[in-house]
Write a protein that holds these residues in place. Structure first.
Motif, PDB file in Angstrom:
ATOM      1  N   ARG A 107     -15.347  10.866  -4.044  1.00 49.01           N
ATOM      2  CA  ARG A 107     -14.053  10.240  -3.794  1.00 49.01           C
ATOM      3  C   ARG A 107     -13.081  11.503  -3.811  1.00 49.01           C
ATOM      4  O   ARG A 107     -12.930  12.156  -4.635  1.00 49.01           O
ATOM      5  CB  ARG A 107     -13.632   9.420  -4.830  1.00 49.01           C
TER       6      ARG A 107
ATOM      7  N   GLY B 298     -12.603   4.122  -0.930  1.00 50.34           N
ATOM      8  CA  GLY B 298     -12.339   4.214   0.480  1.00 50.34           C
ATOM      9  C   GLY B 298     -12.330   5.334   1.057  1.00 50.34           C
ATOM     10  O   GLY B 298     -11.849   5.657   2.232  1.00 50.34           O
ATOM     11  N   CYS B 299     -12.107   6.419   0.088  1.00 49.97           N
ATOM     12  CA  CYS B 299     -11.915   7.908   0.613  1.00 49.97           C
ATOM     13  C   CYS B 299     -13.143   8.834   0.153  1.00 49.97           C
ATOM     14  O   CYS B 299     -12.735   9.947   0.444  1.00 49.97           O
ATOM     15  CB  CYS B 299     -10.710   8.321  -0.132  1.00 49.97           C
TER      16      CYS B 299
ATOM     17  N   LEU C 293       0.849  -1.245   0.057  1.00 48.37           N
ATOM     18  CA  LEU C 293      -0.043  -0.185  -0.002  1.00 48.37           C
ATOM     19  C   LEU C 293       0.765   1.196  -0.054  1.00 48.37           C
ATOM     20  O   LEU C 293       1.804   1.469   0.874  1.00 48.37           O
ATOM     21  CB  LEU C 293      -0.889   0.047   1.356  1.00 48.37           C
TER      22      LEU C 293
ATOM     23  N   GLY D 149     -10.786   3.605  -7.504  1.00 45.32           N
ATOM     24  CA  GLY D 149     -11.466   2.376  -7.650  1.00 45.32           C
ATOM     25  C   GLY D 149     -11.967   1.869  -6.525  1.00 45.32           C
ATOM     26  O   GLY D 149     -13.032   1.004  -6.477  1.00 45.32           O
ATOM     27  N   CYS D 150     -11.436   1.974  -5.364  1.00 41.22           N
ATOM     28  CA  CYS D 150     -11.722   1.339  -4.210  1.00 41.22           C
ATOM     29  C   CYS D 150     -12.813   2.155  -3.440  1.00 41.22           C
ATOM     30  O   CYS D 150     -13.569   1.498  -2.587  1.00 41.22           O
ATOM     31  CB  CYS D 150     -10.525   1.041  -3.257  1.00 41.22           C
TER      32      CYS D 150
ATOM     33  N   ALA E  36      -6.494   4.016  -0.069  1.00 41.84           N
ATOM     34  CA  ALA E  36      -5.846   2.672  -0.720  1.00 41.84           C
ATOM     35  C   ALA E  36      -5.395   2.762  -2.181  1.00 41.84           C
ATOM     36  O   ALA E  36      -4.149   3.159  -2.666  1.00 41.84           O
ATOM     37  CB  ALA E  36      -6.496   1.506  -0.521  1.00 41.84           C
ATOM     38  N   CYS E  37      -6.451   3.200  -3.071  1.00 39.85           N
ATOM     39  CA  CYS E  37      -5.817   3.012  -4.446  1.00 39.85           C
ATOM     40  C   CYS E  37      -5.233   4.302  -5.025  1.00 39.85           C
ATOM     41  O   CYS E  37      -4.544   4.557  -5.996  1.00 39.85           O
ATOM     42  CB  CYS E  37      -6.914   2.285  -5.421  1.00 39.85           C
TER      43      CYS E  37
END
Length: 291
Positions: free
Chosen positions: A274, A259-260, A57, A256-257, A251-252
């Protein structure tokens, strides 16, 4: 303010670490030779750094300065966990994989700019100041805050700024040399600094402006969420535009993920955006509700 996604200029480069300096408070400034990133980077964007070949990561780090001519990029970061601990051990002469530049940029508005950066939110303000200093007739004032010693040696400013509390004279030497007035704030009692928050300095500055000047003012800011909330509250108080660059774990870093994601107000209601590719720069009033 209309923001766009920016993915067409994301490069992966094996960058050469040119220098890696440690400052008090476990702060580090790394300069790498990454000509593709340097050529495309804009204020507000960041890069995704591989902290160690054995760590899958990467870590998102804001871009602080670039030289298109010489091909280097500067990053300021703080050791806060395992990833940045590994990054802090990298040495000059080593190669490091970086992905960037990522995200959108601060959108420059004509007139008067108030830059507010806290902690590792200072780098985007320095990058933005470097661009603004080349604009004819553009007024710019920067306020930087830190609760650990600043990663530079403050000096008395050569620029007079109306509304400053007595004794608040400390400035960032680089900005001062660029002809950009700056002031520093901290709760740690550092000499020449505002004994308080960056918003205390900013409020004193804005209170000296006429309504016409305020209508021509844009606040640009980056830092921890509580600081950004206070900055947006200040922008509402004086009814000025405000752009905020968010700092989020990711993360990415390429969308794509998801996560943010953060909630952002829109004409059709709240949308999840994102931070990596829809941001990191957003209209502050659309992210931070009135407190």
């Amino acid at each position: 303010m209309q923001m766009k996604n920016h993915r067409d200029t994301i490069f992966v480069e094996d960058a050469l670490i040119l220098s890696h300096e440690e400052y008090e408070g476990e702060q580090f400034v790394m300069r790498v030779h990454a000509p593709k990133c340097a050529a495309e980077a804009k204020p507000g964007q960041f890069s995704h750094l591989q902290v160690d070949p054995l760590q899958p990561l990467r870590r998102p780090i804001s871009i602080m300065r670039v030289s298109v001519k010489e091909g280097w990029v500067d990053f300021l970061y703080k050791h806060v966990g395992q990833g940045t601990s590994l990054l802090s051990q990298r040495q000059a002469g080593e190669n490091i994989s970086i992905m960037g530049p990522i995200g959108n940029r601060f959108e420059i508005e004509s007139g008067r700019s108030l830059l507010i950066g806290g902690g590792v939110g200072m780098p985007p303000m320095i990058f933005l100041a470097d661009e603004l200093r080349h604009l004819d007739g553009h007024s710019c004032f920067a306020v930087l805050g830190s609760e650990v010693p600043f990663p530079f040696t403050p000096k008395p400013s050569q620029h007079i700024v109306d509304g400053m509390d007595e004794g608040v004279i400390a400035a960032m030497p680089l900005l001062d040399d660029w002809g950009i007035a700056s002031r520093l704030a901290s709760l740690q009692g550092y000499a020449g600094c505002q004994q308080g928050y960056v918003t205390d300095v900013a409020r004193n500055y804005l209170a000296q402006r006429t309504r016409e000047e305020l209508d021509d003012t844009t606040i640009y800011s980056c830092g921890p969420h509580p600081m950004l909330q206070a900055v947006v509250d200040l922008a509402r108080e004086f009814d000025v535009n405000v752009q905020t660059s968010l700092e989020e774990f990711m993360a990415c870093a390429v969308g794509g993920c998801a996560g943010c994601v953060v909630p952002v107000e829109s004409d059709s209601g709240v949308q999840m955006k994102r931070v990596c590719v829809d941001g990191p720069v957003f209209d502050g009033r659309l992210v931070f509700s009135e407190s």
